[in-house]
Design a protein around this motif. Structure first.
Motif, mmCIF file in Angstrom:
data_model
loop_
_atom_site.group_PDB
_atom_site.id
_atom_site.type_symbol
_atom_site.label_atom_id
_atom_site.label_comp_id
_atom_site.label_asym_id
_atom_site.label_seq_id
_atom_site.Cartn_x
_atom_site.Cartn_y
_atom_site.Cartn_z
ATOM 1 N N ARG A 36 0.832 -1.207 0.000
ATOM 2 C CA ARG A 36 0.000 0.000 0.000
ATOM 3 C C ARG A 36 0.872 1.265 0.000
ATOM 4 O O ARG A 36 0.636 2.191 -0.773
ATOM 5 C CB ARG A 36 -0.928 -0.022 1.235
ATOM 6 C CG ARG A 36 -2.009 1.050 1.250
ATOM 7 C CD ARG A 36 -2.928 0.924 2.465
ATOM 8 N NE ARG A 36 -2.191 0.783 3.720
ATOM 9 C CZ ARG A 36 -1.617 1.795 4.378
ATOM 10 N NH1 ARG A 36 -1.674 3.012 3.920
ATOM 11 N NH2 ARG A 36 -0.975 1.577 5.520
ATOM 12 N N LEU A 37 1.918 1.252 0.843
ATOM 13 C CA LEU A 37 2.820 2.417 0.907
ATOM 14 C C LEU A 37 3.470 2.662 -0.449
ATOM 15 O O LEU A 37 3.558 3.798 -0.921
ATOM 16 C CB LEU A 37 3.923 2.167 1.954
ATOM 17 C CG LEU A 37 3.520 2.367 3.413
ATOM 18 C CD1 LEU A 37 4.575 1.776 4.349
ATOM 19 C CD2 LEU A 37 3.349 3.868 3.716
ATOM 20 N N LEU A 38 3.931 1.569 -1.087
ATOM 21 C CA LEU A 38 4.610 1.707 -2.384
ATOM 22 C C LEU A 38 3.637 2.220 -3.435
ATOM 23 O O LEU A 38 3.943 3.146 -4.191
ATOM 24 C CB LEU A 38 5.203 0.356 -2.825
ATOM 25 C CG LEU A 38 6.416 -0.157 -2.026
ATOM 26 C CD1 LEU A 38 6.799 -1.563 -2.467
ATOM 27 C CD2 LEU A 38 7.613 0.778 -2.172
ATOM 28 N N SER A 39 2.422 1.622 -3.459
ATOM 29 C CA SER A 39 1.508 2.002 -4.537
ATOM 30 C C SER A 39 1.012 3.440 -4.338
ATOM 31 O O SER A 39 0.871 4.199 -5.300
ATOM 32 C CB SER A 39 0.393 0.962 -4.681
ATOM 33 O OG SER A 39 -0.794 1.440 -4.185
ATOM 34 N N ARG A 40 0.813 3.841 -3.078
ATOM 35 C CA ARG A 40 0.382 5.221 -2.821
ATOM 36 C C ARG A 40 1.436 6.231 -3.294
ATOM 37 O O ARG A 40 1.117 7.314 -3.753
ATOM 38 C CB ARG A 40 0.130 5.403 -1.320
ATOM 39 C CG ARG A 40 -0.996 6.371 -1.025
ATOM 40 C CD ARG A 40 -1.327 6.419 0.436
ATOM 41 N NE ARG A 40 -0.152 6.722 1.257
ATOM 42 C CZ ARG A 40 -0.126 6.660 2.588
ATOM 43 N NH1 ARG A 40 -1.196 6.260 3.239
ATOM 44 N NH2 ARG A 40 0.952 6.964 3.256
ATOM 45 N N ALA A 41 2.726 5.786 -3.211
ATOM 46 C CA ALA A 41 3.802 6.697 -3.642
ATOM 47 C C ALA A 41 4.142 6.498 -5.114
ATOM 48 O O ALA A 41 5.069 7.123 -5.632
ATOM 49 C CB ALA A 41 5.042 6.449 -2.773
#
Ligand code: SAM
Length: 298
Positions: free
Chosen positions: A9-14
């Motif tokens: 989630r952190l990667l995709s949000r960024a």
């Protein structure tokens, strides 16, 4: 610690995805992260250096346990992600950049930030693990920085070389250098499945404590490094053959005297020679240089 879905989630949000060129394999096994931290031990007052904080999973744990954490991340996208998520933590010094300024120098920003002494705790990117470990040992020996302890996950093959004893195929310059400057404590094996994405090879947790009294018995780390690369360049040959090598960085008579003083049988292969014998030969070579007022030929 962050779960797999949290990291995704952190990667995709960024707008990021794991970059292979930076060795981005994120640890997703909380049990192994605990094992890394418990092998690292340490006092809450320690300064901790984390190389490659990634999405900040280990960083979060370090920040809650230690007074100050210095983290350096090469990937701009991850650095920005960390700045957004952990930037308000007052005990974090976050640096964007390469921990290695070159193969021979640790980033000076890091060296300054970890003064007066630090402990490295990290899931190291595979590509730079060897030069980084060697540089931390050498720079600590020279007094250019002080990394008293390093606790990390590294690829199993590198762990094997760090803990190897004379006589085996894994024994080489790295085993000798580590054996003469520090003490190695092997930790838990880490299966490839403990990371996202899954790397091709298994890893291991390992700890190296810099041993100041052992290290003080070595006269010159550069002379030792040159002797080791000469000795192990043709590891299957008898050690006596280095006396006939064309591009030898030492005068042949000094080398001959050094091997003799270290009681190294010329018919042995480098892989059978103990670290202490290499140290004795390197110290003798250094004395010869001092006597002749010269340096090591490049
Ligand atoms: N700390 C995270 C964890 O435990 O899951 C990520 C570990 S991942 C194996 C290695 C991290 O090191 C990545 O975030 C990568 O971008 C970073 N990295 C790779 N080469 C680097 C370098 N030369 N200097 C600083 N960071 C680097």
């Amino acid at each position: 610690m962050q779960t797999l879905s949290e990291i995704r989630r952190l990667l995709s949000r960024a707008g990021l995805s794991p970059a292979r060129q930076f060795g981005q394999n994120f640890l997703i096994d909380g049990n192994l992260l605990d094992k890394l931290l418990s092998l690292a031990e340490g006092d809450g007052r320690d300064i901790v250096l984390e190389v490659g904080p990634g999405t900040g999973s280990l960083t979060g744990e370090l920040l809650s346990r230690f007074e100050r954490v210095v983290a350096i991340e090469i990937d701009r996208g991850l650095y920005e992600l960390l700045r957004d998520t952990l930037g308000d933590r007052t005990n974090l010094t976050l640096i964007h950049g390469d921990v290695l300024s070159s193969k021979h120098v640790i980033n000076p920003q890091v060296v300054r930030a970890v003064e007066p002494a630090a402990r490295l705790i990290a899931n190291l990117p595979y590509g730079i693990a060897t030069p980084l470990i060697v540089l931390c040992l050498k720079m600590t020996w020279r007094g250019l920085c002080r990394i008293d302890r390093m606790t990390f996950t590294i690829q199993q093959e590198l762990a094997d070389r760090l803990i190897a004893s004379p006589g085996g195929g894994d024994y080489g310059p790295l085993s000798v250098l580590t054996g003469l400057l520090g003490r190695v404590t092997p930790g838990a094996p880490v299966p490839a499945g403990a990371f996202f994405p899954k790397p091709k090879v298994a890893s291991r947790i390992l700890r190296i404590d810099f041993d100041a009294s052992r290290a003080a018995r070595l006269a010159d780390v550069d002379v030792l490094a040159k002797l080791l690369s000469l000795a192990f360049a043709q590891r299957r040959k008898q050690i006596g053959s280095i006396l006939k090598r064309k591009r030898c960085p030492f005068p042949v008579e000094d080398l001959e005297a050094a091997l003799d003083e270290a009681q190294i049988d010329l018919s042995l292969r480098a892989e059978r020679i103990a670290p202490e014998q290499f140290r004795s030969a390197a110290n003798s070579l250094r004395r010869s240089q001092d006597d002749s007022g010269g340096g090591v030929a490049q």
